[in-house]
Design a protein around this motif. Structure first.
Motif, short mmCIF file in Angstrom:
data_model
loop_
_atom_site.label_atom_id
_atom_site.label_comp_id
_atom_site.label_asym_id
_atom_site.label_seq_id
_atom_site.Cartn_x
_atom_site.Cartn_y
_atom_site.Cartn_z
N THR A 1 0.82 -1.13 -0.05
CA THR A 1 -0.04 0.01 0.06
C THR A 1 0.78 1.11 0.13
O THR A 1 2.09 1.14 0.29
N GLU A 2 0.18 2.23 -0.16
CA GLU A 2 0.88 3.61 -0.04
C GLU A 2 1.60 4.05 1.08
O GLU A 2 2.63 4.40 1.22
N THR A 3 0.93 3.53 2.37
CA THR A 3 1.62 3.79 3.61
C THR A 3 2.72 2.91 3.82
O THR A 3 3.80 3.48 4.32
N GLU A 4 2.74 1.63 3.44
CA GLU A 4 3.89 0.72 3.58
C GLU A 4 5.09 1.24 2.77
O GLU A 4 6.18 1.20 3.39
N THR A 5 4.70 1.80 1.49
CA THR A 5 5.79 2.10 0.62
C THR A 5 6.35 3.43 1.29
O THR A 5 7.68 3.69 1.43
N HIS A 6 5.56 4.41 1.93
CA HIS A 6 6.09 5.70 2.67
C HIS A 6 7.04 5.07 3.88
O HIS A 6 8.01 5.52 4.08
N VAL A 7 6.52 4.08 4.58
CA VAL A 7 7.32 3.75 5.77
C VAL A 7 8.61 3.35 5.49
O VAL A 7 9.69 3.27 6.12
N ARG A 8 8.55 2.31 4.11
CA ARG A 8 9.88 1.64 3.72
C ARG A 8 10.70 2.77 3.38
O ARG A 8 11.88 2.75 3.58
N LYS A 9 10.30 3.85 2.61
CA LYS A 9 11.15 4.90 1.97
C LYS A 9 11.90 5.55 3.19
O LYS A 9 12.81 5.94 3.28
N THR A 10 10.87 5.79 4.20
CA THR A 10 11.38 6.69 5.46
C THR A 10 12.67 5.82 6.11
O THR A 10 13.59 6.43 6.48
N GLU A 11 12.42 4.42 6.47
CA GLU A 11 13.41 3.51 6.97
C GLU A 11 14.59 3.58 6.33
O GLU A 11 15.72 3.68 6.66
N GLU A 12 14.53 3.43 4.87
CA GLU A 12 15.65 3.61 3.91
C GLU A 12 16.61 4.75 4.18
O GLU A 12 17.60 4.85 4.15
#
Length: 52
Positions: free
Chosen positions: A2-13
């Motif tokens: 989902t868009e939220t998971e993508t945003h969280v993953r990008k923040t972690e990266e």
């Protein structure tokens, strides 16, 4: 994903990248320099003597 998971993953990266570049690289560099300096100092004490 989902868009939220993508945003969280990008923040972690981004966080991981900043941690590696801002903290780990300078710390490892200083540790390498310190170990090299200690090796030179120890060599001079045991084998080499003072520089001529």
């Amino acid at each position: 994903m989902t868009e939220t998971e993508t945003h969280v993953r990008k923040t972690e990266e981004i966080r991981s990248f900043l941690f590696l570049t801002v903290i780990m690289v300078p710390v490892l560099t200083l540790m390498i320099i310190a170990v090299y300096g200690f090796c030179v100092w120890f060599y001079q004490i045991l084998i080499g003597g003072p520089p001529h």
